[in-house]
Design a protein around this motif. Structure first.
Motif, PDB file in Angstrom:
ATOM      1  N   UNK A 177       0.835  -1.202   0.000  1.00 37.49           N
ATOM      2  CA  UNK A 177       0.000   0.000   0.000  1.00 37.49           C
ATOM      3  C   UNK A 177       0.869   1.250   0.000  1.00 37.49           C
ATOM      4  N   UNK A 178       1.945   1.196   0.785  1.00 34.00           N
ATOM      5  CA  UNK A 178       2.803   2.370   0.853  1.00 34.00           C
ATOM      6  C   UNK A 178       3.434   2.680  -0.507  1.00 34.00           C
ATOM      7  N   UNK A 233       0.947   4.267  -2.739  1.00 32.77           N
ATOM      8  CA  UNK A 233       0.753   5.684  -2.400  1.00 32.77           C
ATOM      9  C   UNK A 233       1.919   6.525  -2.913  1.00 32.77           C
ATOM     10  N   UNK A 262       2.009   9.587  -5.894  1.00 29.44           N
ATOM     11  CA  UNK A 262       2.670  10.898  -5.838  1.00 29.44           C
ATOM     12  C   UNK A 262       3.546  11.137  -7.068  1.00 29.44           C
ATOM     13  N   UNK A 279      -8.128  -0.210   0.379  1.00 31.59           N
ATOM     14  CA  UNK A 279      -8.589   0.203   1.705  1.00 31.59           C
ATOM     15  C   UNK A 279      -8.250   1.679   1.877  1.00 31.59           C
ATOM     16  N   UNK A 327      -7.671   5.214   3.833  1.00 30.94           N
ATOM     17  CA  UNK A 327      -7.370   5.694   5.182  1.00 30.94           C
ATOM     18  C   UNK A 327      -8.458   6.708   5.555  1.00 30.94           C
ATOM     19  N   UNK A 353       0.449  -0.878   8.791  1.00 24.39           N
ATOM     20  CA  UNK A 353       0.823  -0.642   7.390  1.00 24.39           C
ATOM     21  C   UNK A 353       2.178  -1.261   7.107  1.00 24.39           C
ATOM     22  N   UNK A 374       1.069   6.988   9.252  1.00 24.25           N
ATOM     23  CA  UNK A 374      -0.092   6.467   8.531  1.00 24.25           C
ATOM     24  C   UNK A 374      -0.578   7.447   7.478  1.00 24.25           C
ATOM     25  N   UNK A 375      -0.467   8.737   7.783  1.00 20.32           N
ATOM     26  CA  UNK A 375      -0.879   9.752   6.813  1.00 20.32           C
ATOM     27  C   UNK A 375       0.264  10.176   5.914  1.00 20.32           C
ATOM     28  N   UNK A 376       1.399   9.510   6.063  1.00 24.52           N
ATOM     29  CA  UNK A 376       2.568   9.758   5.210  1.00 24.52           C
ATOM     30  C   UNK A 376       3.047  11.206   5.296  1.00 24.52           C
ATOM     31  N   UNK A 379       8.081  10.218   6.718  1.00 25.81           N
ATOM     32  CA  UNK A 379       8.606   8.976   6.155  1.00 25.81           C
ATOM     33  C   UNK A 379      10.027   8.773   6.667  1.00 25.81           C
TER      34      UNK A 379
END
Lengths: 726, 293
Positions: free
Chosen positions: A110-111, A114, A118, A255, A257, B1, B42-44, B47
């Motif tokens: 998932x990361x 994301x 970007x 999913x 957030x 995560x 979690x909201x990035x 990092x």
């Protein structure tokens, strides 16, 4: 019908009770499969922009990224919607709200997905967003206009006239479980979706043209739902994860957030309403005029039906012969709005109940007395011309006035004891802002009228299959429907109905999926009525089939489709028509303590009397009333998504506040069972009405404590301290 | 995560090892309760390439009685501050009880709150009001900072790269203390504004701390200098409480945001400060005729 243990009228333990309390319940966010990819949605940061180009090269080049898809990759029609297919699966050349999906990414984690999002370069040409719904209506930008015309309101003289403007903020359903699902490519080129949704078959119907697949090659299976309240009626992850899975040939999980959840589902329509009530010197309504503008945001969703409800329920459960209502659902570049518990009834209820209080105040009448004098009764007409059919449980009493279900509820509410004067908790709660300093008590009342099931001529139906078999000498029943258990206790209710009709103890529930016909949505307070009705019909059929048969010879099974009586559309010019199936009433009394110096409110008690027709499951009903009341409390005191130029300012649980256990007071509840002879077991849909009436009751109580007019919700502390500010 | 590739996770067993690791990798982000950092992850919004988990460092997990003060190790949770230090540090314990939810308080630490250095941190106003001291350590040694020097801007502190907060030393209460926090729901809420007051009846000193009404947590210097009637406590009057509230509000530098307007914050601070002073004075002079409420 027998009084079976765990049957109708009892409160058996719900099958998901234990797993939801010990944390082992499988929510959609827990779905996983070996070899699955993670999907992610790239969304527009702009409320209005032209999309000049999208460059996916850099994202695709990232190791571990399996796919980056844009509008050009939508296999079929790039449009979906619950009523009108006007919303793109992925924006092609234009974005119309902040958060509109623009591209999809599938990646190993998932990361990574994301990060890849970007790296997608979207060239936007930003445009001026339309954010004022009034201006949109003036420019002809609206999804629906629905007037109601009755009598001649302009020709009436009234002893008292109250004219005020009201505003309702953008409430969010804020389901604790974020949108999630998993898509698996099927060997036949089709797709299998596991998803938390309110209406499997509507999802399927919308998905088929977008994916360019025949409906029989799309299979949907319900996954564990963590709250819905309307937020899961529109598609969210469904088409996106299906596209990614079909493209990659691998399972794909999505999913959201919390921030994406706030952007990725529709909200309750914010409203601006201008109401004028005229009454005679006795407080009898002479006329009502209402101008209602709901902000539908960028896409249609269910705005059409929400406007219909707002218009037809615009004056509430009161008799009035001269009415003029104009209701619009504006098209703007604000977040799309659609279904939320109460569905158009909540906004107008706040306005008309505030008006009733203002009339009572002007006439020196008790708020309950003013409502009694105007309450609809058996045989009354709603403003749409529809006759109120509230058959009198005491109809044998000779010579009495027509039975008024509302007056009955108000009398019962009035008879409930008032809470103790000493508060158990203070405004400000754990912040210790007052130990009694500045605190004043107030009491207020609210009445809500909500339609149950789908209105305006919709072919509303539900399907159920019931099987009865012998297992180790024991009769065992199995129920199959596509109805969504959204937390309301519908699984429990299905089992109760089967126990009652078949006199069995053990009832199994088959997974909810699209192998059976549609159950309709878990919305409009309709599942007990509709799928309850279908399960009952199937069980009754099984009982007949099983009579005189030995189950040892094999199981007996029946499938039935249930329909409620037909309704009619509202006349587009006059709004007249028998548009509703069933009407449900709920009344609240709120007691509040307000710290008038700080503008902080503690709701001390909420008392509620609701006509449920038949208490199918008293414990679950109380849960629905607690929950609906709490959501109304949230709208009254804290819940609003704030936008600035179309951009959401508080897409988080840090700043979108929902009531906690310290905000929600103890409740005193009285269930009334005025049976509806047309409904299964006489029941009335119960999930929504408390959400309508608790908001105006709380606001009225805060008015009583502060003396302020309070015409907008949620009330903010600064609304209560205006004039006290330095 | 799922953590991103190349993500390092250090879990030192003692402070010396933690400081060595931080010296070797000054960009490693310390994590204790994680109640701020995990949200950022979690909201990035963050990092980090490496995390330095401090939960294994036993030295940080205790508080010690230092006589006139309590030294609170950086790993002490808010739940423990609330449960164990209410007698000697009533203002800080009251603030601790307003932090998040019970689950958050079970993990969140006072030092973590400081490290985040949010203007809205609940622990900050009582630390300002009591004149606490922050101890920071690096491989080069230890450094003490008065709390007033610690906050340098929104979410910025005087902590240097390679430094860890190891403890916060808070003087024991020498008189009544108050903490009032305004939020738009009755619990589990970020402060719209907050106010802490510490009355030292021996030294006849008044301390203040303002939260969530400026770029950093603030003291209200002029308000601290109000002329309290120590010699004739009965002469404490409503006018004094109101004037104190006015001075506290004047010391705030609030902004309009989604939680509240600047005007409301000033108003609420004036109300809270007046109430805090009335309560504290009444507690300090129980025989007096001071009206409370």
């Amino acid at each position: 019908m027998t009084d079976t243990a765990g049957g109708v009228g009892h409160s058996p333990i719900r099958p998901d009770a234990r797993s939801k309390t010990d944390g082992t319940f499988d929510y959609a966010s827990d779905l996983r499969l070996p070899g699955m990819l993670w999907g992610h949605t790239l969304r527009s940061p702009h409320p209005s922009a032209a999309v000049r180009s999208i460059d996916t090269t850099a994202a695709l080049a990232m190791p571990g990224v399996a796919a980056v898809l844009t509008a050009a990759d939508v296999p079929g029609a790039n449009a979906y919607g619950l009523i009108t297919a006007d919303q793109p699966v992925l924006a092609a050349d234009r974005v119309r709200y902040q958060g509109e999906p623009v591209a999809l990414i599938a990646a190993d984690t998932l990361d990574l997905a994301r990060l890849a999002a970007e790296a997608v370069a979207v060239d936007y040409e930003t445009l001026e967003p339309v954010t004022d719904p009034e201006a949109a209506v003036a420019a002809g930008e609206y999804f629906r206009y629905q007037p109601v015309r009755l009598g001649d309101p302009d020709a009436q003289a009234a002893a008292v006239v109250i004219a005020r403007e009201y505003a309702v903020g953008m409430q969010d359903q804020a389901p604790l479980g974020p949108e999630a699902g998993l898509a698996e490519p099927a060997p036949d080129g089709g797709i299998r979706l596991h998803v938390a949704t309110q209406w499997l078959h509507s999802d399927l119907e919308q998905l088929a043209p977008c994916l360019d697949l025949p409906p029989e090659r799309i299979h949907l299976e319900m996954s564990g739902i963590g709250g819905a309240f309307g937020a899961r009626e529109d598609l969210s992850v469904q088409a996106h994860m299906a596209m990614l899975a079909l493209h990659c040939g691998r399972p794909v999980k999505m999913m959201y957030d919390r921030a994406e959840s706030f952007l990725g589902h529709v909200h309750r329509h914010p409203a601006r309403m201008r109401y004028e009530h005229g009454a005679d010197e006795h407080g009898r309504l002479v006329y009502v005029k209402a101008r209602i503008v709901l902000d539908g945001g960028a896409y249609a969703s269910t705005t059409d039906a929400v406007v219909g409800n707002a218009a037809s329920l615009a004056v509430g459960p009161y008799e009035v012969e001269h009415v003029s209502v104009d209701a619009w659902g504006a098209r703007t570049n604000n977040p799309p709005c659609g279904a939320m518990r109460g569905f158009g009834g909540v906004q107008t209820c706040f306005a008309y109940e505030s008006q009733m209080d203002a009339l009572a105040d002007a006439l020196g009448l008790h708020p309950l007395e003013l409502r009694r004098r105007n309450a609809v009764a058996q045989g009354s007409k709603l403003i749409t011309g529809q006759t109120v059919d509230a058959r009198d449980p005491r109809r044998d009493r000779p010579g009495g006035a027509p039975f008024s279900p509302l007056a009955d509820l108000l009398d019962r509410l009035d008879a409930l004891p008032a809470p103790a004067p000493a508060p158990t908790a203070r405004p400000g709660g754990s912040g210790d802002t007052t130990r009694g300093e500045g605190v004043r008590r107030g009491t207020g009342y609210g009445v809500g009228l909500k339609n149950v099931c789908y209105s305006e001529g919709f072919d509303d139906h539900s399907t159920a299959s019931v099987e009865l078999r012998l297992e180790d000498g024991e009769r065992v029943a199995r129920v199959h429907t596509a109805a969504a258990e959204v937390g309301q206790g519908h699984w429990t209710l299905q089992a109760q109905i089967v126990r009652t009709e078949l006199d069995v103890d053990r009832v199994e529930l088959a997974p909810n999926d699209t192998r059976i016909g549609s159950a309709g949505s878990s919305s409009a307070s309709r599942q007990s009525y509709m799928t309850g009705g279908a399960v009952r019909a199937a069980a009754v059929a099984v009982r007949a089939l099983a009579a005189g048969r030995d189950l040892a010879d094999g199981p007996v099974e029946a499938t039935r489709v249930f329909r409620h009586r037909a309704t009619k559309p509202m006349d587009p010019v006059t709004g007249q028509g028998d548009s509703h199936v069933q009407l449900a009433l709920c009344v609240h009394r709120a007691t509040v303590d307000v710290d008038v110096e700080l503008g902080l409110v503690k709701v001390v008690e909420l008392a509620c009397v609701q006509d449920v027709g038949k208490a199918m499951n008293p414990l679950a009903l109380e849960g629905q009333i607690h929950g609906g009341t709490a959501q109304g409390l949230g709208l009254a005191l804290m819940e609003a998504l704030l936008t600035d130029g179309g951009r959401v300012q508080n897409a988080s649980f840090t700043d979108y506040l929902i009531p906690t256990a310290l905000d929600m007071p103890p409740m005193r509840i009285e269930l009334v069972e005025n049976a509806d002879p047309d409904a299964p077991y006489g029941l009335r849909g119960a999930g929504e009405p408390p959400t309508l009436s608790s908001t105006p009751a709380i606001v009225a109580a805060v008015r009583d404590a502060t003396g302020l007019p309070l015409t907008r919700v949620p009330i903010r502390p600064e609304h209560l301290t205006t004039g006290r500010l330095p | 995560m799922t953590p991103p590739a190349g993500f390092d996770f250090h879990r030192p067993a003692d402070l010396a090892e933690a400081l060595r690791l931080l010296a070797a990798d000054p960009e490693a982000v310390p994590i204790a309760g994680g109640t701020d950092l995990m949200v950022a992850l979690n909201y990035r919004r963050a990092r980090p390439r490496a995390l330095l988990d401090l939960t294994g460092v036993a030295d940080l997990r205790e508080w010690t009685d230092e006589g006139a003060a309590v030294r609170i190790g950086a790993g002490v949770t808010y739940a423990r501050v609330a449960a164990e230090l209410g007698g000697v540090l009533p203002g800080l314990a009251a603030a601790a009880r307003t932090v998040g939810s019970p689950q958050i308080r079970n993990r969140a630490t006072l030092a973590g709150n400081l490290a985040t250095a949010s203007p809205a941190g609940d622990g900050h106003p009582p630390l300002l009001a009591t004149g606490a001291t922050v101890t920071a350590a690096s491989a080069a040694g230890e450094r003490l900072m008065p709390i007033g020097d610690f906050f340098t801007g929104p979410k910025r502190s005087a902590l240097r790269p390679g430094e860890l907060i190891t403890a916060v030393t808070v003087p024991k209460a020498a008189g009544p203390q108050q903490f009032l926090k305004v939020g738009t729901r009755n619990a589990m809420v970020i402060a719209v504004c907050s106010f802490a007051l510490a009355l030292d009846t021996g030294r006849r000193v008044l301390g203040t701390g303002i939260g969530s009404a400026g770029p950093v947590p603030l003291r209200a210097g002029e308000a601290e200098a109000v002329d309290l009637p120590w010699e004739a406590p009965d002469r404490f009057g409503e006018g004094l409480a109101v004037e104190f509230g006015r001075l506290v509000a004047a010391a705030a530098r609030p902004i309009d945001d989604v939680r509240a307007t600047a005007d409301y914050r000033r108003h609420a601070l004036a109300v809270c400060a007046a109430r805090a002073l009335r309560r504290a004075w009444a507690e300090a002079h129980p025989e007096g005729s001071v009206r409370c409420g």
